[in-house]
Design an enzyme around this catalytic site. Structure first.
Site, PDB file in Angstrom:
ATOM      1  N   HIS A  32       0.816  -1.204   0.000  1.00  0.00           N
ATOM      2  CA  HIS A  32       0.000   0.000   0.000  1.00  0.00           C
ATOM      3  C   HIS A  32       0.857   1.265   0.000  1.00  0.00           C
ATOM      4  CE1 HIS A  32      -3.879   1.978   0.584  1.00  0.00           C
ATOM      5  NE2 HIS A  32      -3.295   2.774   1.435  1.00  0.00           N
ATOM      6  N   HIS A  68     -10.273   2.634  -0.280  1.00  0.00           N
ATOM      7  CA  HIS A  68     -10.473   2.171   1.092  1.00  0.00           C
ATOM      8  C   HIS A  68     -11.277   0.880   1.013  1.00  0.00           C
ATOM      9  CE1 HIS A  68     -10.122   4.103   5.309  1.00  0.00           C
ATOM     10  NE2 HIS A  68      -8.939   3.970   4.752  1.00  0.00           N
TER      11      HIS A  68
END
Length: 747
Positions: A49, A95
């Site tokens: 990420h 998200h």
């Protein structure tokens, strides 16, 4: 004194998402075993990420520069020049995993995070968009996830006070265990007053700003870089909790101290929280960072250094301030009721040193944390080419009129009004077009300048042919902006894929990026920001490859923008672009014929450019009064959408050829519908011939029915009722066991 209270075991390393060889690299870099806090810091900075270790080498091939690009990838958000001393700042982020676990807070904090990325650059947010992908409607958890995610977007965005002006919502069984929730924010700043994360100067104070730190979100970035198995509910504590009202205060306080000249560097505390913000500021500036965690404002007692460094509590910033302005900056934050604490300083050591309660909890080389994460050239295999589906091989199971009505009531093509009516799309008073069209349009200040913005991707194309799918995603975003009259300037992306360690999924990543890069270069549509979300799979099954594209375009005068609605009866309808009747991977083939197969439509980028520039010229010259690009569902669905938007019917008398189902529902690219007066239509056809742009006259607007050549007319009221009915009826349906179980858990 170095903290070494916990033995680092292979199991602990694995729990932090590090492979054995990565841990060996870590030990080699620092020359010893790490402390627990150091292990946590490395796991945060080296996960997928934050480091893009599987995609970085391929991302470098994308076009990121243009004369109007002020800041490309590498900062909190991208920045483009829009003239008159102004800049547009925008970015998209995901998200996904948090929103699957805890849909309301997962998406609310996603919106909060992307807004911070924009105002961290010194921009005031003016609009939000989203791109949502859910599992099959019949899956027992889908309704619960839709309700929670949509409520989270509305709850945060509406409270913060920024309109949500556009988006995209699809359903597919491949998202059953791993939904996609991508949020985009757009802001405006002065072009010569952009703020960056690069720390400069030695001995300058590092200041913590905003809300207090808690234990929410710990390991959030690591969790976002892992596949889902059967333990999603156990990961609920890794989801952050947001407070839009605190974020609004943070926005105003940050913009005020920026205007006062207090800020040297600024970084949002997003994924990996205090760790990533501090490391990135130091590494970008070639400086060291020293932090004393005794001064970090905490809302929970007895927090450890490990917890403080990895917490992803929301509404927090880290800044390097001008020492002479420190007192002035503190007074501003106190005025806004927010925490302001000097927690460290910049150094010339290029070390990242963290102290807590008199102990050194971390002492690491900062450049290796920030810029020297592993980079992998992972094995990949190209996706095998799919066969073309000839139109004459597809037997229509119903009339084309009935097929149109059916398609308009399917989950993907139905109206998403139930979704966007929960968002405040009018707050701030600058929204020119409501959601539901090709792109959102927002006035800049008092005008006349405006920005058009959109999010899109056709994931079934990307799975069938990643290169063509990547090209089409960019081309469709470009068309969406063009159909409003805007000049497309730049894009942001959110690359959602499965496990990159599997060659077939890595092949999808490489292929889509190849197509995205090719289209962006051909259309002068550079990528200025973005996000990568990998390991989107559950129990070994990956999502459809979904490289979301967010595009921004410029309108010199928003009063000249076009919309999809027919403007009056008696207008001539023209089709711009060539129609071959391509049915492979079309929604007609899938939802009417039950065949999800074939090669997707090829994308001719020269034709996209030529046809789009022609249509944009017609709009800006005031020669057409409605415009709509053609995409899912082809010509018939686009005509119906224009008719439903205006409650004005149309009679189409075009030659549909020997395979009319392919003519009406084929998804050929580079096409638009426009309307004009009869006199102007004749001139447009003549001009188009000279410009080598295919244009044909289809028919005329008027009445209260849509009549396709050779088909029974369909009432606009019937189309609208079907189109508007599916999603509200689905969301109002009886709760299933999974819904009830989730509700009992307090969502």
């Amino acid at each position: 004194m170095q903290s070494q209270s916990l033995q680092i075991t292979p199991q602990l390393v694995a729990e932090h998402g590090l492979k054995p060889d990565e841990y060996e690299r870590l030990v080699s870099l620092i020359g010893r075993e790490p402390s627990l806090t150091e292990l946590g810091i490395f796991s945060a900075m080296w996960n997928e990420h934050c480091s893009y270790k599987s995609s970085r080498m391929h991302l470098r091939k994308l076009p990121t520069k243009a004369p109007w690009v002020i800041q490309g990838p590498g900062e909190n958000a991208g920045v483009i020049d829009i003239g008159d001393g102004l800049a547009c700042v925008f970015k998209m982020e995901s998200h996904n995993h948090p929103s699957f676990i805890e849909p309301y807070q997962g998406e609310a904090t996603g919106v909060g995070g992307i807004l911070r990325d924009v105002f961290t650059m010194g921009a005031r947010p003016i609009a939000c968009l989203n791109l949502l992908r859910f599992g099959a409607p019949e899956h027992p958890k889908t309704r619960h996830l839709v309700a929670g995610v949509v409520a989270g977007i509305g709850g945060y965005g509406n409270s913060f006070g920024v309109p949500t002006v556009g988006g995209s919502v699809n359903f597919h069984t491949r998202y059953d265990g791993n939904i996609l929730v991508n949020a985009m924010a757009v802001g405006i700043a002065k072009a010569n007053e952009i703020f960056y994360a690069k720390a400069t100067g030695v001995g300058r104070p590092i200041v913590y700003l905003g809300s207090k730190t808690g234990r929410d979100g710990i390991h959030g970035a690591t969790m976002a870089s892992a596949s889902f198995e059967a333990d999603a509910e156990e990961k609920r504590p890794t989801v952050q909790v947001g407070d839009p009202f605190s974020e609004k205060l943070l926005l105003e306080a940050c913009l005020e101290i920026m205007a006062k000249g207090c800020v040297i560097a600024i970084q949002d505390m997003g994924a990996a929280g205090l760790t990533s913000s501090a490391v990135e500021m130091g590494a970008k500036g070639g400086l060291g960072i020293e932090l004393d965690l005794d001064h970090v404002p905490c809302r929970e007692a007895n927090m450890t250094a490990y917890e403080m460094m990895l917490s992803e509590s929301q509404e927090r910033m880290l800044m390097v301030l001008d020492p002479a302005k420190e007192a002035e900056a503190e007074a501003i934050f106190v005025k806004w009721g927010l925490d302001f604490a000097v927690i460290g300083k910049t150094t010339d050591t290029k070390r990242f040193v963290v102290r807590h309660q008199g102990r050194i909890e971390a002492d690491l080389p900062i450049m290796e944390l920030g810029d020297e994460a592993p980079i992998y050239d992972r094995p990949h295999v190209p996706t095998p080419k799919k066969p073309v589906v000839p139109a004459n091989s597809v037997r229509p199971p119903m009339s084309n009129a009935d097929a149109l009505v059916h398609l308009l009531g399917t989950p993907d093509l139905c109206s998403k009004r139930w979704v966007w009516e929960q968002y405040d799309h009018l707050i701030l008073g600058n929204s020119v077009q409501q959601p539901g069209g090709d792109a959102g349009v927002v006035r800049v200040g008092e005008g006349p300048k405006g920005l058009a913005m959109t999010t899109d991707v056709t994931q079934r194309y990307c799975e069938a042919d990643p290169v063509e799918g990547g090209k089409q995603a960019v081309a469709e975003a470009w068309r969406n902006l063009t159909a409003t009259g805007a000049l497309p300037l730049a894009l942001t992306d959110n690359l959602n894929f499965g496990n990159p360690e599997k060659p077939e999924y890595m092949g999808q990543i490489v292929g889509c990026l190849e197509g995205i890069g090719e289209a962006a270069r051909a259309l002068d549509f550079p990528i200025v920001s973005g996000n990568v979300s990998l390991y989107n799979e559950t129990q070994g099954r990956g999502i459809l490859p979904t490289p979301s594209i967010g595009g921004v375009g410029l309108l010199d005068d928003v009063t000249k923008s076009a919309s999809v609605a027919f403007k009056a009866a008696g207008r001539t309808i023209l089709l711009v672009g060539r129609t071959e009747g391509w049915l492979g991977q079309s929604v007609y083939l899938r939802d009417i014929c039950g065949r999800e197969e074939g090669a997707p439509p090829p994308v001719d980028l020269a034709a996209e450019r030529r046809n789009g520039d022609f249509v944009r010229g017609l709009i800006l010259q005031g020669r057409v009064d409605a415009a709509h690009d053609l995409s899912d569902g082809g010509l018939a669905v686009a005509l119906a959408e224009m008719a439903m938007a205006s409650r004005i019917g149309a009679r189409i008398e075009a030659d549909a050829g020997p395979q009319p189902h392919a003519f009406w529902f084929g998804e050929d690219q580079a096409r638009y519908l426009v309307t004009a007066t009869a006199e102007e239509a004749a001139r447009i056809v003549s001009n188009a011939s000279s410009a080598h742009v295919p244009v044909s006259i289809l028919g005329m607007t008027g009445g209260d029915v849509l009549e396709l050549t050779g088909e029974a007319p369909v009432d606009i009221a019937t189309l609208t009722r079907t189109h508007e009915g599916w999603l509200p009826a689905y969301m109002a349906g009886p709760p299933v066991a999974a819904d009830a179980a989730q509700n009992k858990q307090g969502d």
